[in-house]
Design a protein around this motif. Structure first.
Motif, PDB file in Angstrom:
ATOM      1  N   VAL A  80      -5.867   0.853  -4.534  1.00 22.52           N
ATOM      2  CA  VAL A  80      -6.789   1.836  -5.194  1.00 22.52           C
ATOM      3  C   VAL A  80      -5.915   3.094  -4.810  1.00 22.52           C
ATOM      4  CG1 VAL A  80      -8.895   2.872  -6.036  1.00 22.52           C
ATOM      5  CG2 VAL A  80      -8.594   0.175  -5.401  1.00 22.52           C
ATOM      6  N   PRO A  81      -5.608   3.864  -5.892  1.00 22.74           N
ATOM      7  CA  PRO A  81      -5.160   5.613  -5.787  1.00 22.74           C
ATOM      8  C   PRO A  81      -6.597   5.941  -5.103  1.00 22.74           C
ATOM      9  CG  PRO A  81      -4.806   4.957  -7.806  1.00 22.74           C
ATOM     10  CD  PRO A  81      -5.612   3.933  -7.309  1.00 22.74           C
TER      11      PRO A  81
ATOM     12  N   VAL B  56      -5.184   1.556   4.855  1.00 23.89           N
ATOM     13  CA  VAL B  56      -5.159   2.990   4.346  1.00 23.89           C
ATOM     14  C   VAL B  56      -3.440   3.243   4.317  1.00 23.89           C
ATOM     15  CG1 VAL B  56      -7.401   3.719   4.994  1.00 23.89           C
ATOM     16  CG2 VAL B  56      -5.320   4.017   6.761  1.00 23.89           C
ATOM     17  N   GLY B  57      -3.218   3.995   3.529  1.00 21.81           N
ATOM     18  CA  GLY B  57      -1.983   4.492   3.108  1.00 21.81           C
ATOM     19  C   GLY B  57      -1.737   5.850   4.199  1.00 21.81           C
ATOM     20  N   ILE B  58      -0.477   6.156   4.359  1.00 21.04           N
ATOM     21  CA  ILE B  58       0.023   7.247   5.317  1.00 21.04           C
ATOM     22  C   ILE B  58      -0.700   8.711   4.855  1.00 21.04           C
ATOM     23  CG2 ILE B  58       1.732   5.798   6.275  1.00 21.04           C
ATOM     24  CD1 ILE B  58       3.626   7.673   4.745  1.00 21.04           C
TER      25      ILE B  58
ATOM     26  N   VAL C   7       0.901  -1.068   0.169  1.00 19.13           N
ATOM     27  CA  VAL C   7       0.122  -0.147   0.037  1.00 19.13           C
ATOM     28  C   VAL C   7       0.997   1.272   0.096  1.00 19.13           C
ATOM     29  CG1 VAL C   7      -1.891   1.220   0.997  1.00 19.13           C
ATOM     30  CG2 VAL C   7      -1.829  -1.272   1.511  1.00 19.13           C
ATOM     31  N   GLY C   8       0.864   2.016  -1.028  1.00 25.88           N
ATOM     32  CA  GLY C   8       1.632   3.328  -1.018  1.00 25.88           C
ATOM     33  C   GLY C   8       1.046   4.354  -0.367  1.00 25.88           C
TER      34      GLY C   8
ATOM     35  N   SER D 281      -0.389   7.322  -1.019  1.00 27.00           N
ATOM     36  CA  SER D 281      -1.809   7.747  -1.394  1.00 27.00           C
ATOM     37  C   SER D 281      -2.522   6.717  -1.858  1.00 27.00           C
ATOM     38  CB  SER D 281      -1.521   8.719  -2.533  1.00 27.00           C
ATOM     39  OG  SER D 281      -0.697   9.811  -1.827  1.00 27.00           O
ATOM     40  N   GLU D 282      -2.649   5.456  -1.479  1.00 29.43           N
ATOM     41  CA  GLU D 282      -3.322   4.198  -1.757  1.00 29.43           C
ATOM     42  C   GLU D 282      -4.181   3.734  -0.844  1.00 29.43           C
ATOM     43  OE1 GLU D 282      -1.041   2.158  -5.654  1.00 29.43           O
ATOM     44  OE2 GLU D 282      -0.455   1.747  -3.533  1.00 29.43           O
ATOM     45  N   ILE D 283      -5.127   2.962  -1.172  1.00 25.53           N
ATOM     46  CA  ILE D 283      -5.995   2.294  -0.179  1.00 25.53           C
ATOM     47  C   ILE D 283      -6.051   0.978  -0.559  1.00 25.53           C
ATOM     48  CG2 ILE D 283      -8.445   1.912   0.731  1.00 25.53           C
ATOM     49  CD1 ILE D 283      -7.446   4.572   1.521  1.00 25.53           C
ATOM     50  N   LEU D 284      -5.976  -0.164   0.145  1.00 28.85           N
ATOM     51  CA  LEU D 284      -5.955  -1.568  -0.054  1.00 28.85           C
ATOM     52  C   LEU D 284      -7.464  -2.026   0.186  1.00 28.85           C
ATOM     53  CD1 LEU D 284      -4.548  -4.077  -0.499  1.00 28.85           C
ATOM     54  CD2 LEU D 284      -4.154  -4.683   1.962  1.00 28.85           C
ATOM     55  N   VAL D 285      -8.079  -2.379  -0.947  1.00 28.69           N
ATOM     56  CA  VAL D 285      -9.415  -2.821  -0.854  1.00 28.69           C
ATOM     57  C   VAL D 285      -9.735  -4.239  -0.775  1.00 28.69           C
ATOM     58  CG1 VAL D 285     -11.870  -2.902  -1.946  1.00 28.69           C
ATOM     59  CG2 VAL D 285     -10.250  -0.686  -1.765  1.00 28.69           C
TER      60      VAL D 285
END
Length: 305
Positions: A107-108, A74-76, A25-26, A28-32
């Motif tokens: 997902v961005p 969630v990303g940081i 998870v970057g 600005s990314e969300i893991l769904v």
């Protein structure tokens, strides 16, 4: 995680169920955690190599760009969402690799929206790509109160949503479709006209002064568009680049959480629904693609995970 993948371009035979690393998870990314993902023709066209000259591909590929699921991580740099929220997204990235036909997808955050309460998981998964395509086409063309809009292929997946969106924007809608789809289009608020010889004349009978907006969701209809467009009319196509030479716009849908949230608002207000034609389990993705390739499905094909 379980995922459907392919490691070379080809037909449905290149798909297989595999185990893949859970995506990182970057910031600005969300893991769904995926509940449902819907099939779009672009999925199997990309798999066949149809966009290899446009988008970089990293094998193995998890196909799929539409998703509905639950925020797992969630990303940081993503204060907009929290773990456990129900979301949906058009999850296309800038290269082809990690898609939605899997247990997890990143997902961005800019592409994500909350799941409308009025839509089931299957309906929510079917909304993003088709809904955004219709919405962005119509809004970029200035569709609004008092506009007369012609939608080519109004009975298709994008067109059906386009009719509802145009009506919600206050437009009068004329939609081309096969006769078997005319009753459905009337229920959605459109005035249907049949395909085939004499189409331009049939449209002109309904709009003698021409139409303000033409949204082409099928391709191959530029001559008809030109002949029915009002003098100051605007037009766009998602399927025919020749539209550029005729003063129109060639549309390529953009991931947008804000646009998707607006579609969710329309759904919750009872102005937009998503028809679902069939559902398949993840391991039967090849069958879902084959159903899509038949080209006669009215409604979204959804894969449940």
């Amino acid at each position: 995680m379980r995922a459907m993948t392919y490691d070379r371009f080809g037909g449905n035979e290149v798909l297989s169920e595999t185990r893949q690393p859970r995506p990182r998870v970057g910031p600005s990314e969300i893991l769904v955690r995926v509940r449902c993902a819907s099939v779009n023709p672009v999925d199997w066209k990309v798999m066949a190599g149809g966009l290899k000259d446009l988008m970089h591909t990293v094998f193995p590929v998890v196909p799929g760009w539409d998703v509905a699921g639950v925020v797992e991580q969630v990303g940081i740099d993503t204060p907009e969402f929290s773990v456990g929220e129900e979301v949906l997204a058009y999850a296309r990235k800038d290269y082809v690799h990690g898609g939605t036909f899997a247990e997890f997808v990143t997902v961005p955050v800019r592409a994500l929206a909350r799941r409308p309460a009025s839509l089931s998981w299957e309906q929510a998964a079917g909304l993003p790509l088709a809904g955004l395509t219709a919405y962005q086409t119509l809004t970029r063309l200035g569709t609004g109160e008092g506009s007369t809009v012609l939608i080519h292929n109004a009975g298709g997946g994008v067109g059906t949503l386009g009719v509802q969106i145009a009506v919600a924007l206050g437009a009068r809608v004329i939609g081309t479709a096969s006769p078997g789809r005319h009753d459905t289009l009337r229920e959605l608020g459109a005035e249907p006209v049949a395909y085939g010889d004499g189409l331009a004349e049939r449209v002109r009978e309904l709009a003698p002064d021409g139409v303000d907006v033409v949204a082409d969701f099928v391709g191959g209809v530029l001559d008809v568009t030109r002949s029915v467009l009002a003098e100051d009319g605007r037009h766009a196509s998602i399927a025919d680049p020749a539209v550029l030479e005729a003063g129109g716009q060639w549309m390529w849908v953009r991931p947008s959480g804000s646009d998707l949230a607006e579609l969710g608002r329309l759904a919750d207000e009872g102005k937009l629904t998503v028809p679902v034609a069939a559902t398949y389990p993840l391991e039967r993705l090849a069958d879902a693609f084959a159903r899509s390739q038949e080209g006669h499905t009215h409604g979204k094909i959804v894969v449940t995970v």
